[in-house]
Design an enzyme around this catalytic site. Structure first.
Site, PDB file in Angstrom:
ATOM      1  N   HIS A 155      61.304  33.982  47.825  1.00 23.37           N
ATOM      2  CA  HIS A 155      60.691  34.043  46.506  1.00 23.37           C
ATOM      3  C   HIS A 155      59.375  34.804  46.503  1.00 23.37           C
ATOM      4  O   HIS A 155      58.590  34.694  45.565  1.00 23.37           O
ATOM      5  CB  HIS A 155      60.486  32.638  45.930  1.00 23.37           C
ATOM      6  CG  HIS A 155      61.732  31.815  45.962  1.00 23.37           C
ATOM      7  ND1 HIS A 155      62.817  32.068  45.167  1.00 23.37           N
ATOM      8  CD2 HIS A 155      62.080  30.760  46.747  1.00 23.37           C
ATOM      9  CE1 HIS A 155      63.773  31.208  45.434  1.00 23.37           C
ATOM     10  NE2 HIS A 155      63.360  30.406  46.393  1.00 23.37           N
ATOM     11  N   ARG A 179      46.226  36.357  35.566  1.00 22.82           N
ATOM     12  CA  ARG A 179      45.378  37.055  36.533  1.00 22.82           C
ATOM     13  C   ARG A 179      45.956  38.433  36.780  1.00 22.82           C
ATOM     14  O   ARG A 179      47.005  38.789  36.248  1.00 22.82           O
ATOM     15  CB  ARG A 179      45.350  36.278  37.852  1.00 22.82           C
ATOM     16  CG  ARG A 179      46.762  36.032  38.397  1.00 22.82           C
ATOM     17  CD  ARG A 179      46.758  35.396  39.770  1.00 22.82           C
ATOM     18  NE  ARG A 179      48.060  34.911  40.177  1.00 22.82           N
ATOM     19  CZ  ARG A 179      49.029  35.646  40.695  1.00 22.82           C
ATOM     20  NH1 ARG A 179      48.835  36.958  40.848  1.00 22.82           N
ATOM     21  NH2 ARG A 179      50.184  35.114  41.052  1.00 22.82           N
TER      22      ARG A 179
END
Length: 1107
Positions: free
Chosen positions: A273, A330
């Site tokens: 992942h 972010r």
């Protein structure tokens, strides 16, 4: 005309005044008024490449920069790139230092920091950190704290997405508080499911579960990872969508409600992942789907009043349906590819938005954002794809990057000498390539990656190169299962790393001395031969064992250099080139491969003259198409009527059998140099009379000094070929002098036709060469030949070896006793033909007698109670063959007692060797670069071949080094050249030898091709006095070693516990990723060598299991 122009100018002036008035009114009447506040100093609350990326952007904007660093990061580059740098988290663990909000805020306030950029990871998605910045009067370069909280809480973000009308994946509405809630979710929606960290991303705390049996373990691992990475272990659960594309949309929002998107990125190429390769824009994406993805992203951002940079992530299933995953509030690691295709500097935009600028003021309007070409980002990490992407740590001995047009590099501490720590992420450098389309960008990326040279740690570059050359990647679409479904990506091309390996070898020799055992304390000559090196062969196993080179490669080189001279090899009959018995098909296969590689004549012998063994070797050599030379091993004295065991009749009858078996050449192999002139005339004359048409070849040694006379007698008696050695290498335990034989036959009917002048020139070369091998020269311990060989019958090569061994064991003054014991041992064993391996058997028994002060009579008397050398026992069992006259009795029966005996030819009962299986085993152990010649080497000498491959893997092609450098290493300040291959020459200079460090290493400095290089070499003598954690032995199944450097999180077993194969033993953490070490076998835990929080290096011993 002029009046008209004047009218136009007046009209334009009026419009400009009206526009200015409108803008002024709009500014005063806008409900959202934000004062523009320039930023003069920015701190980055992060490390590594993202910190440097922000520093560079700030410098371009004229803003001063501040770095923070942990105690473990004092040598990292990001602190040097900033204008100021301050330590945080003193005494804290490595990751915790960057999570310590009070320290970061304190440094910011004390140093007049205007704004803090969080980078990515660490505190970047912590709303409490954003709030702490605001409370301290320091601006947070990112969304407002409340927005960070909403977006950071994956469950709340999901609820907001639903309100915005964005499709979502079925999942929990809030973070789960226990394992039972995960069980209930799986009962409702079924497997597979996925755990995700509620307060962070980047693959940390993310685990896929495909069945109930995996649920508890993965829940614990996900919770632990999330807690370690983000300071909060909260998790939520979602239904796992199989084989989706991972598409994310870059957004930018300002303080005035403006939100734009900068199109999408495809991040589907992932493992664990975590993204490996990112592409912008996504290939073969339906335009309508692109519109839906970008519209949903903008709507979602506007709904929450999103400000600054962010990413909205989606999964797209195979039907083209998209599902919201999360918002990363972010800057993303892969923001670079968006910058390349849109020409928008996202960090500049972040800072300007934080100052109060609007997107329109920055020229960022949606209709102005265009896609220009394609960009790819590859994350070059210090991970080993061949070992499941396990992180590697250590020192960067070499770092050279790929550059050029269309390439951008974002890196941190990627430089020669940098230490790769196990404490942080394994990212080494981000490589970004741009091109007009995906194939063009891929070509640039492939070229750049090929230019990289990273030595000292493993990297994923070979894997990335395979991805970039994959047709599905280049011309199709990829999903998140791309890596799992393309196992060929792991067919990694081995990295040669020849230069650095050679430096390691030279450094090792400089620190620890020769790798080849040196019999005596003598240095190789410093004078090199004045003519080009003459290629030579060596005993098959000696080439690998002591010269550390491939015997097949040497044969191939010789054949290439000397195409028109027949080559001959020694074949120990059924023992091939080994010292043991092999299946018949192994002997046949060896001869076949040898013939294919250039061998012509096979001199076949058996150490006992055991006919069945010899015939097998002859048949194998003949089947391969070789010239068969049957060699009779000589012992005794046919001219002595008192010695009748090995009489003239014995040799003639044996020769009859060999001729019947089809030999092309008949040879006498006199390894001890026992042929006297009289016995030479008698034996060779009889053979010539019996076989007038068969060539006769004689080989002898000159230990007693009568070799020249004996060979002249052989020639007179009808020998066609005799073996000699060039003058400077002749005499004593070597062969008779070539020059002497040439001179003695000159002017006779036996004239060789060889010019003495050429012999002298040839001898001069070898005289200088011999000096290079001074540590191995028999004259180091022997000063002359010795006629006592006629009594002890020690073969020439073994005579030298025994002499060296006696001196090395401090028995130099007892060599006379060793020789006497050899004579007695030979009698004990029934008076054997003494050629390797039978000569070794006699020698082992002789040394056993000397070491234990035993006489022949005592050995015979106590034979049933003594612990004899293994070689003696196996000989008596029949493993070598049946000696002429049979085994000595009752000595044999007393030694063997109830041990089994081999009847007949030893190899006849062995099952055929499975070469396919052996090749597969070798590929697993040493990689795919296995040749048919390697298979034969392993078949003959399994352990020696394994050690040779390990040596070559560690030290490279040492056969490129000249003899002196190989044995003794270079002197300080010495300059020399090493030719790796045609057109590739290394220029090396040895510079200095460093002091001993705490790890027991010395740093050795070189200059390689004009660049400074250094290697760390373990000082083997010093390390004996230092304590180190034991290493797991690879060939011991029950020793479980650390698969990677890291820290022990949990030990799951204890001493004495029964474990099953595959059962978890312990959990390691490295670079914020946890790995479970499972048991490779079932058994009992014998000993545990680690505890929680133990810090380990790769292959450090974790525990031992007995089966």
């Amino acid at each position: 005309m002029l009046l008209q122009m004047g009218g136009v100018r007046s009209a334009l002036s009026l419009l400009a005044v009206r526009r200015a008035c409108c803008l002024s009114r709009a500014a005063h009447t806008s409900p959202q008024t934000h004062e523009y506040k320039p930023i003069k100093k920015v701190m980055v609350a992060n490390r590594g490449e993202i910190a440097i990326r922000v520093f560079r952007a700030c410098t371009e904007l004229g803003i001063r920069t501040v770095a923070v660093y942990s105690e473990q990061d004092t040598g990292q580059m990001h602190r040097q790139k900033a204008d100021e740098a301050y330590l945080i988290g003193r005494g804290l663990p490595p990751v915790a230092a960057y999570l310590h909000i009070p320290d970061i805020i304190k440094v910011a306030k004390e140093n007049d920091v205007d704004a803090i950029h969080p980078g990515y990871g660490f505190l970047s998605e912590r709303s409490d950190f954003a709030q702490a910045c605001m409370d301290a009067g320091v601006r947070f370069i990112g969304p407002a704290p409340e927005v960070v909280r909403k977006m950071g809480d994956k469950v709340e973000a999901r609820a907001i997405a639903i309100r915005a009308g964005v499709p979502v994946v079925p999942g929990t509405d809030a973070p789960i508080s226990c394992l039972q809630e995960a069980q209930e979710f799986s009962n409702t929606y079924g497997f597979p499911i996925i755990f995700k960290a509620a307060y962070g991303g980047g693959g940390r705390g993310m685990r896929v579960v495909r069945g109930y049996e995996e649920l508890e373990e993965n829940y614990q691992r996900a919770y632990s990872e999330a807690l370690a990475a983000f300071g909060n272990g909260a998790l939520f659960v979602e239904k796992f969508i199989e084989k989706p594309r991972h598409i994310e949309v870059q957004i930018l929002g300002d303080k005035y409600g403006n939100v734009i998107h900068l199109y999408e990125r495809d991040c589907s190429i992932q493992r664990r992942h975590q993204k490996v390769v990112e592409i912008a824009p996504a290939t073969q994406l339906d335009p309508h789907l692109r519109d839906r993805l970008t519209a949903d992203s903008v709507n979602l951002a506007k709904l929450v009043g999103y400000e600054n940079a962010g990413t909205v992530e989606f999964l797209v299933d195979k039907h083209g349906k998209h599902y919201f995953i999360e918002v990363n509030s972010r800057l993303q690691v892969e923001h670079t590819v968006t910058e390349e295709i849109t020409d928008v500097d996202l960090v500049h935009a972040q800072v300007r938005i934080c100052e109060g600028r609007s997107l329109p003021e920055l020229g960022l309007k949606q209709d102005k954002i265009r896609i220009n070409g394609y960009a790819i980002q590859c994350r070059v990490t210090t991970e080993d794809p061949a070992r499941g992407f396990q992180p590697d740590t250590g020192r960067l001995e070499v770092f050279r990057s790929g550059e050029g047009m269309g390439i951008r590099l974002d890196s941190a501490s990627a430089f020669q000498g940098a230490l790769i720590s196990p404490h942080y992420d394994s990212l080494l450098v981000k490589v970004i390539a741009s091109g007009k389309d995906l194939p063009a960008a891929s070509a640039k990326m492939s070229r750049a990656l090929a230019e990289f040279r990273v030595r000292g740690v493993k990297t994923n570059i070979p894997f990335l190169q395979n991805v970039l050359s994959n047709d599905q990647f280049l011309y199709g679409t990829v999903d998140t299962q791309f890596i799992d479904e393309n196992p060929d990506l792991f067919n990694l091309r081995p990295v040669q790393n020849r230069a650095q390996k050679l430096l390691h070898y030279l450094g090792h020799v400089m620190v620890n001395g020769p790798t080849t055992p040196i019999p005596v304390k003598a240095k190789p000559s410093s004078i090199d031969p004045v003519i080009p090196q003459v290629p030579l062969g060596a005993t098959f196993d000696v080439a690998m064992r002591f010269l550390s080179e491939c015997p097949w490669r040497r044969l191939q080189e010789l054949r290439s250099l000397i195409p028109n001279v027949p080559f001959q090899m020694l074949l120990r009959g059924a023992n091939a080139v080994g010292y043991t018995n092999y299946p018949d098909n192994a002997v046949y296969k060896f001869c076949e491969v040898a013939k294919e590689n250039g061998m012509d004549i096979f001199r076949v012998f058996d150490s006992l003259n055991y006919l069945p063994n010899m015939v097998l070797g002859m048949e194998a050599a003949g089947a391969a198409g070789g010239v068969v030379e049957a060699a009779i091993s000589y012992t005794g004295d046919v001219s002595d009527p008192m010695r009748q065991k090995y009489s003239l009749d014995y040799y003639l009858k044996l020769a009859d059998e060999l001729v019947k078996a089809g030999t092309h050449i008949l040879s006498i192999k006199d390894m001890a140099g026992l042929l006297k002139p009289a016995s030479s005339r008698l034996l060779i004359g009889a053979l010539r009379d019996r076989f007038p048409d068969i060539p006769i070849h004689v080989h002898t040694h000159d230990t007693a000094g009568a070799g020249v006379a004996a060979m002249l007698a052989c020639a007179e008696a009808g020998a066609d070929i005799v073996d000699v050695a060039v003058d400077s290498m002749a005499g004593m335990t070597s062969q008779p002098s070539m020059g002497a034989l040439v001179a003695c036959t000159k002017g006779t009917k036996y004239n060789t036709g060889i010019s003495l002048e050429k012999v002298f020139d040839y001898s001069e070369y070898w005289e200088v060469t011999r000096g290079l091998y001074a540590p191995f020269d028999c004259t180091a311990t022997m000063k002359s030949g010795n006629a006592d060989v006629y009594e002890n019958e020690i073969p020439g090569g073994q005579y030298t070896n025994l002499h060296f061994q006696a001196h090395s064991m401090g028995l130099g003054n007892k060599f006379k006793e060793v020789k006497k014991a050899y004579t007695e041992a030979n009698k004990l064993l029934g008076d054997l033909i003494k050629v390797t391996p039978s000569s070794k058997i006699v020698g082992d028994l002789a040394q056993f007698m000397v070491q234990n002060s035993l006489t022949r009579a005592e050995v015979e008397e106590r034979a049933d109670e003594l612990s004899f050398p293994l070689s003696v026992v196996e000989f008596l069992q029949g493993h070598v063959g049946i000696p002429h006259g049979g085994f000595p009795e009752p000595f044999r029966s007393k030694v063997l007692k109830s041990l089994p005996r081999v009847e007949g030819r030893p190899g006849a009962s062995l099952p055929p060797m499975d070469f396919t299986s052996l090749e597969n085993q070798l590929r697993v152990a040493h990689g795919d670069d296995i040749t048919p010649e390697d298979v034969m080497s392993a078949a003959m000498y399994p352990k020696v071949f394994t050690e040779f491959k390990e040596f070559s893997n560690k030290f490279g092609p040492v056969d490129c080094l000249n003899t002196r450098l190989f044995l003794d290493g270079p002197k300080i300040a010495e300059e020399f050249e090493v030719e790796l291959e045609r057109g590739k020459t290394l220029h090396i200079k040895a510079l200095a030898l460093g002091d001993l460090n705490k790890a027991g290493q010395r740093e050795v400095f070189f200059e390689l091709n004009g660049q400074l290089r250094s290697v760390l070499v373990r000082d083997t003598v010093a390390m004996k006095e230092m304590h180190f954690h034991p290493k797991a032995l690879k060939d011991v199944r029950g020793q479980i070693g650390a698969p990677m450097p890291g820290k022990v999180v949990e030990v799951k077993v204890k001493q004495g516990q029964q474990v099953e194969k595959g059962q978890p033993l312990c959990v390691l953490s490295a670079m914020k990723m946890e790995t479970v070490v499972n048991s490779p076998i079932a058994g009992t835990v014998a000993k545990v060598y680690v505890s929680a929080d133990s810090t380990l290096e790769g292959d450090d011993l974790i525990l031992e299991i007995t089966e």
